[in-house]
Design an enzyme around this catalytic site. Sequence first.
Site, PDB file in Angstrom:
ATOM      1  N   LYS A 159       0.836  -1.206   0.000  1.00  0.00           N
ATOM      2  CA  LYS A 159       0.000   0.000   0.000  1.00  0.00           C
ATOM      3  C   LYS A 159       0.871   1.257   0.000  1.00  0.00           C
ATOM      4  O   LYS A 159       0.631   2.185  -0.784  1.00  0.00           O
ATOM      5  CB  LYS A 159      -0.925   0.011   1.217  1.00  0.00           C
ATOM      6  CG  LYS A 159      -1.935   1.161   1.193  1.00  0.00           C
ATOM      7  CD  LYS A 159      -2.529   1.426   2.561  1.00  0.00           C
ATOM      8  CE  LYS A 159      -1.598   2.283   3.385  1.00  0.00           C
ATOM      9  NZ  LYS A 159      -2.195   2.741   4.653  1.00  0.00           N
ATOM     10  N   ASP A 177      -6.370   1.461   1.231  1.00  0.00           N
ATOM     11  CA  ASP A 177      -6.352   1.689   2.675  1.00  0.00           C
ATOM     12  C   ASP A 177      -7.705   1.283   3.248  1.00  0.00           C
ATOM     13  O   ASP A 177      -8.528   0.671   2.567  1.00  0.00           O
ATOM     14  CB  ASP A 177      -6.029   3.154   2.979  1.00  0.00           C
ATOM     15  CG  ASP A 177      -7.142   4.100   2.553  1.00  0.00           C
ATOM     16  OD1 ASP A 177      -8.080   3.672   1.849  1.00  0.00           O
ATOM     17  OD2 ASP A 177      -7.085   5.284   2.937  1.00  0.00           O
TER      18      ASP A 177
END
Length: 268
Positions: A159, A177
Amino acid sequence: MAVEYRLSMANPKLKSLTKTPQGTNVIARRKPAAAVRTAYSLPEREEIFRRFSVQRPEPRGELEHTNPFTLVVAVALSAQATDVGVNKATRALFKVADTPEKMLDLGEDRLRDYIRTIGLYRNKAKNVIALSQILVDQFGSKVPETRDGLVRLPGVGRKTANVVLSMAFGQATMAVDTHIFRIANRIRLAPGKTPDEVEDRLMKVIPKHYLYHAHHWLILHGRYTCKARRPECERCVIADLCKSPEKSWDVPAPLVELPPQVIGEAVE
């Protein structure tokens, strides 16, 4: 009941002519690629992201940074913390340490003093010092522009790498997220059980010409409208298109461009 659209990512193609034991020619076909589930047709997906593009023509991430290095540090520090909290800590930090060399000169103990208001600050300080050393030793003090290079840095996962690739280097990525994971599942745009699964599906269902800004649009939509505790459907520009079982409003909010973002003062 909403229709589930299954997107075939490739058409079956003729592969070759093979022969049976009796010598008969038989056409062998490739198996079709696995379908991707979404509750929206292509025209609906086009309209969803068109509206997001009108609402926020140039969306931006809300972590303060001055260069790729400070962005890597800020994103790494943001794990299990809010952007607002990270920004408060890094404003002073980045004035004295905005390169890997300066961060190493600062040292782990002094770095902890700057970021002690951030959750897990002790471990994060170790990671920031370690990643700074690796950047100096292995990358000529420059932040790598590939996902493989970025995930070699301590405290940098997929991420974080996707955020850096997008914000620092202009690559179309999908950083999943908590907001994007919630949105993708809640509105049934690209449901999945894991962030990686959601990322893969979003990359396939989002129209390509909207992909570069898509992760910021979805994050900001989840942060300010489709909130975790209670989605504010009456403020949603896609309320009429949304197929979420939680939806409480069917009339879309006025489609107008929002005021420019004020980075560093976002409300979590």
